[in-house]
Design a protein around this motif. Structure first.
Motif, PDB file in Angstrom:
ATOM      1  N   ASN A 367      -8.025  -1.322   3.232  1.00 23.46           N
ATOM      2  CA  ASN A 367      -7.255  -2.425   2.105  1.00 23.46           C
ATOM      3  C   ASN A 367      -5.769  -2.555   2.714  1.00 23.46           C
ATOM      4  OD1 ASN A 367      -7.210  -4.098  -0.085  1.00 23.46           O
ATOM      5  ND2 ASN A 367      -6.085  -2.353  -1.174  1.00 23.46           N
ATOM      6  N   GLU A 369      -2.135  -4.126   1.399  1.00 26.89           N
ATOM      7  CA  GLU A 369      -1.322  -4.664   0.211  1.00 26.89           C
ATOM      8  C   GLU A 369      -0.017  -4.798   0.599  1.00 26.89           C
ATOM      9  OE1 GLU A 369      -1.546  -2.188  -3.416  1.00 26.89           O
ATOM     10  OE2 GLU A 369      -3.654  -2.553  -3.669  1.00 26.89           O
ATOM     11  N   LYS A 374       3.950  -3.477   4.378  1.00 27.71           N
ATOM     12  CA  LYS A 374       2.310  -3.321   4.117  1.00 27.71           C
ATOM     13  C   LYS A 374       2.006  -1.813   3.779  1.00 27.71           C
ATOM     14  CE  LYS A 374       1.321  -7.654   5.638  1.00 27.71           C
ATOM     15  NZ  LYS A 374       0.950  -8.587   4.798  1.00 27.71           N
ATOM     16  N   THR A 375       1.217  -1.844   2.938  1.00 27.37           N
ATOM     17  CA  THR A 375       0.383  -0.560   2.614  1.00 27.37           C
ATOM     18  C   THR A 375      -1.061  -0.497   3.042  1.00 27.37           C
ATOM     19  OG1 THR A 375       2.009  -0.171   0.958  1.00 27.37           O
ATOM     20  CG2 THR A 375       0.220   1.266   1.035  1.00 27.37           C
ATOM     21  N   GLN A 462      -4.465 -10.631   4.753  1.00 28.44           N
ATOM     22  CA  GLN A 462      -5.808 -10.201   4.424  1.00 28.44           C
ATOM     23  C   GLN A 462      -6.359  -9.539   5.682  1.00 28.44           C
ATOM     24  OE1 GLN A 462      -6.386  -9.908   1.045  1.00 28.44           O
ATOM     25  NE2 GLN A 462      -4.380 -10.763   0.671  1.00 28.44           N
TER      26      GLN A 462
END
Length: 504
Positions: A367, A369, A374-375, A462
């Motif tokens: 995932n 985010e 960005k993480t 994404q």
């Protein structure tokens, strides 16, 4: 009247009984042995004792029943002439037991023809003769030994029909180039039985060497051999004396012949000692020829795929490699038998290899985010067969991707097989980026450092897909989603058409 008839019957019965009593008694049969052996000739004596005076006495023998197939009569008659009551008559005969006669008791008929009161008479008796096959021992010894001390196993086979007991082998150690360090012994061999006799031999130099031996064994029965006979005259009669030797202990002499090769005729090493479990690997052997120019036939006896034998020519003093395909499905140290044949010599060796499990690390549940910063979170799963140690997940720095502390690296630790660990990474993205490179490092069972590169593909921030260890992709599959939407639209359209037709 009745009394007179009874007396008449009694006298008649007594007369018949007296006339049926044998005039000759067969006292004994003698062959000076506990048993007779095939392939040998024997003297045999039959002793008779007459109850009355008999004349023109002839004593003879002949085989009875199946004995005809195995007992050959060389001398079967003996003339005794006149014999007085209780005077012993001895018939001397010679017989031969045919080759390969089975061990059992055979029957022989002794007969006596004579005249009594000028009338011809003949009487006989059946005797039993035990025939026991003799042991015949053959020795098969290894044709090749190496320099130095050798432990060898001689294959001793009893090809005869008799039993051999207490089989011993002793050696003549006069030759300094080859001598025995032990004696051989086997407790016994039955007919057609084979046993191994262990002995230790020391050899020096190379070439063909002979080691003299003496093999001794016991027969289970007395076996008297006629050595000689002497005849002496005493008045009007002759006395014959027979001299026998008991061959119960048999002695045989011979030579064991060996081809001696140098102890280090071939140096054999394996190029790679460690192999992953369950994988097809190149098993490469290194051979150095310390013998002489020769063709070498190398074969492996276990774990091979395809061809397990190869032939190569190796000049004296040179080293060459030969490879085989192997696959081992068990973890641990395994022995691979190797056989090398050269110039009529054979060398057998075992090569030990270490078969280890393999860690197989894949990314799961990724995932992302954030927009610029960005993480990245997810799991790292070990779907392999062994643990991965000191697992470290990192973001690879590029022109447009800058790892951000404190999460530019994430230490997962040890992942056992069928285990997983979570991680979190931070980075700053400058410009247009379509993938984020991930570097995974760990140490295997042998403490080797393994590095794996993976990519996480993104579109507008994404996750599109991410590569696992085997190159498989996970993530959003827009083609499948598109097909699903078209299917839903089609179903709705069909429902709508059905509703309109119903109204009409």
């Amino acid at each position: 009247m009745k009394k007179s008839f009874f007396i008449f019957l009694s006298i008649l019965s007594l007369f018949l009984i007296l006339n049926t009593i044998d005039a000759v008694e067969f006292t004994s049969i003698d062959y000076k042995n506990q048993y007779l052996e095939p392939s040998k000739t024997y003297d045999l004596w039959v002793v008779i004792t007459p109850e009355k005076e008999i004349n023109n006495t002839v004593i003879g023998i002949y085989p009875y029943g199946e004995s005809k197939n195995y007992i050959q009569i060389i001398k079967g008659k003996d003339y005794e002439g006149q014999l007085f009551p209780s005077e012993k008559g001895v018939g001397h005969f010679i017989i031969k037991i045919k080759d390969n006669t089975p061990s059992k008791d055979y029957k022989i008929v002794a007969y006596c023809n004579y005249t009594e009161d000028n009338k011809q008479h003949s009487e006989n008796r059946i005797f039993t003769i035990p025939i026991r096959g003799k042991p015949i021992l053959t020795i098969e010894n290894p044709p090749t030994i190496k320099e130095g001390e050798n432990t060898i196993y001689l294959k001793i086979t009893n090809e005869g029909t008799g039993v051999a007991k207490n089989i011993k082998m002793q050696f003549n150690n006069d030759n300094s180039n080859i001598f025995s360090l032990s004696e051989g012994y086997i407790d016994g061999l039955k007919p057609h039985q084979t046993k191994l006799m262990e002995i230790k031999i020391y050899a020096s130099g190379d070439g063909i060497l002979k080691l003299p031996y003496e093999l001794t064994y016991n027969n289970p029965y007395d076996n008297l051999q006629l050595m000689d006979k002497t005849e002496t005259e005493q008045g009007h009669s002759n006395t014959i004396t027979y001299n026998y030797k008991n061959q119960k202990i048999v002695e045989e002499k011979g030579n064991l012949v060996f081809k001696v090769i140098p102890d280090n005729a071939v140096d054999l090493n394996v190029i790679n000692y460690t192999y992953p479990v369950g994988e097809v690997n190149n098993f490469t052997l290194s051979l150095k020829n310390n013998y002489k120019d020769a063709n070498f036939i190398i074969s492996i006896e276990k774990y091979y795929l395809g061809n397990n034998q190869k032939t190569i020519f190796i000049p004296y003093g040179k080293t060459k490699n030969v490879s085989f395909k192997i696959k081992v499905n068990e973890i641990g140290v395994k022995e691979i038998p190797i056989k090398i044949i050269f110039d009529g010599n054979e060398v057998d060796k075992n090569i030990s290899v270490n078969v280890i499990g393999r860690a197989d690390l894949v990314l799961t549940g990724i995932n992302i985010e954030g927009i610029t910063e960005k993480t990245i979170t997810g799991d790292l799963s070990n779907i392999g067969t062994t643990k991965a140690k000191s697992v470290l997940v990192s973001i690879k720095r590029t022109k447009n991707i800058i790892p951000k502390r404190p999460y530019e690296n994430y230490f997962v630790g040890t992942l056992n097989a069928d285990d997983y660990g979570s991680f979190e990474l931070h980075c700053v993205i400058n410009g247009n980026v379509s993938e984020i490179p991930i570097v995974i490092t760990y140490r295997d069972e042998n403490n080797n450092l393994i590095t794996i590169n993976k990519e996480i593909k993104i579109d507008n921030g994404q996750v599109v897909s991410y590569n696992d260890y085997n190159g498989k992709k996970e993530g959003i599959n827009y083609a499948v989603i598109g097909i699903g939407l078209l299917f839903c639209i089609g179903v709705i359209y069909l429902i709508y058409r059905g509703f309109i037709r119903k109204k009409e």
